[in-house]
Design an enzyme around this catalytic site. Sequence first.
Site, PDB file in Angstrom:
ATOM      1  N   LYS A  25       2.632   5.943  -2.482  1.00 39.18           N
ATOM      2  CA  LYS A  25       3.257   4.739  -2.126  1.00 39.18           C
ATOM      3  C   LYS A  25       2.347   3.817  -1.864  1.00 39.18           C
ATOM      4  O   LYS A  25       1.233   3.864  -0.950  1.00 39.18           O
ATOM      5  CB  LYS A  25       4.353   4.789  -0.902  1.00 39.18           C
ATOM      6  CG  LYS A  25       5.145   3.396  -0.807  1.00 39.18           C
ATOM      7  CD  LYS A  25       5.876   3.110  -1.917  1.00 39.18           C
ATOM      8  CE  LYS A  25       6.431   1.542  -1.760  1.00 39.18           C
ATOM      9  NZ  LYS A  25       5.383   0.544  -2.160  1.00 39.18           N
TER      10      LYS A  25
ATOM     11  N   LYS B 154       7.980   1.784   3.656  1.00 38.70           N
ATOM     12  CA  LYS B 154       9.165   2.264   2.727  1.00 38.70           C
ATOM     13  C   LYS B 154       9.449   3.985   2.559  1.00 38.70           C
ATOM     14  O   LYS B 154      10.496   4.339   2.093  1.00 38.70           O
ATOM     15  CB  LYS B 154       9.221   1.533   1.315  1.00 38.70           C
ATOM     16  CG  LYS B 154       9.403  -0.062   1.457  1.00 38.70           C
ATOM     17  CD  LYS B 154       9.217  -0.449  -0.044  1.00 38.70           C
ATOM     18  CE  LYS B 154       9.384  -2.053  -0.114  1.00 38.70           C
ATOM     19  NZ  LYS B 154       8.278  -2.868   0.329  1.00 38.70           N
TER      20      LYS B 154
ATOM     21  N   SER C 237       8.382  -1.486  -5.259  1.00 37.10           N
ATOM     22  CA  SER C 237       8.435  -1.846  -3.871  1.00 37.10           C
ATOM     23  C   SER C 237       9.314  -3.012  -3.595  1.00 37.10           C
ATOM     24  O   SER C 237       8.994  -4.147  -2.755  1.00 37.10           O
ATOM     25  CB  SER C 237       6.848  -1.935  -3.620  1.00 37.10           C
ATOM     26  OG  SER C 237       6.586  -1.852  -2.076  1.00 37.10           O
TER      27      SER C 237
ATOM     28  N   SER D 290       4.119  -2.225   3.007  1.00 41.49           N
ATOM     29  CA  SER D 290       5.068  -1.195   1.950  1.00 41.49           C
ATOM     30  C   SER D 290       5.073   0.330   2.014  1.00 41.49           C
ATOM     31  O   SER D 290       5.940   0.811   1.605  1.00 41.49           O
ATOM     32  CB  SER D 290       4.977  -1.768   0.748  1.00 41.49           C
ATOM     33  OG  SER D 290       5.608  -3.145   0.719  1.00 41.49           O
TER      34      SER D 290
END
Length: 340
Positions: free
Chosen positions: A270, A108, A169, A105
């Site tokens: 993140k 992203k 997420s 993720s």
Amino acid sequence: MQAQSGTGPSVQRWPAAVDVPPARRRRLSRRVRWVVGVVLVLALLGGGGLAARNTGPDGRVAVAASGSGAAMELPWPDDGQASVAVPGIGSLGTSGEQKPVPIASVAKVMTAYVVLREHPLRQGESGPRITVDQRAEDESHSLDESTVRVRAGQELTQRQLLELLLLPSGNNAARLLARWDSGTERAFVEKMNHAAADLGMGRTTYTGASGFEATTTSTAADQLRLARAVMRDEVFRSVVATPEVTVGDVTGTVANTNRLLGTSGVVGLKTGSSTPAGGALMWAAETGDGHGKGLIIGVVLHQRANTTPAEGLRAAFESSRELITAAQRELGEARAVRRA
């Protein structure tokens, strides 16, 4: 070392009465060279000069000034790869072989970067309203991936979808943003790869907007380039610094998956985790100089890969916390020497 007093000039030397083992003397010497190197970098920055970067045989990058420098001795992860930098100063080093690995993720971040580049927002703006489609609702019930609860026909603002993308997420939020921006996820992914090329991310390949696919791969050094670029966006910075947010009655309150947020000066960024990717974390932390302006940015990838996502993410948090604490300490010592 101590200064010898007397009528002549002060001379730095090892005290004769102290027997310093050669190994310790070499460690102290390396530390002195590092502090001097960073002080020179800070001095050059104050005078408008630039710091060079030298890559050693082990692949680590040393901050250098005036043609000399020493790599910061950070507690690099035992496995995987990592990269750390201070914007305005330069790289503090890299570790591990910089070969493309799944990033989960963390992908992203590029999704948000492309969306904000195509549809810029100013702080305080919510952006256009986006209607949730049936596909995004259907995907919200998946048991195989990270998603957020949404309902077809529900209207969410661009900022709200960015929050659902970056905090809990949500993979379905990533794909919905991609379809809204480009019509199809495939067309959006092309934009992601073009953006990566523009940033000089030569070892990065995006195959989806969410990072769910193990074929989305990159390196810590490449992702660090993206982190430095995206953290220039005020809206992005404010979103990733948010611990939790409430998005309407359908979605409710969602929390940030970054457990380091709010500790050790961490202000973002993140998380990412999957079995093939292990644990991954892109992070940003204040330098600890008391002004809240300077940032240290880092990326840790492929921690405990092929175990469980939870175990990998736990390792990524631990590795990142150690790197952050050490970098803040070393930079603080360098500034203290400079002031002295």
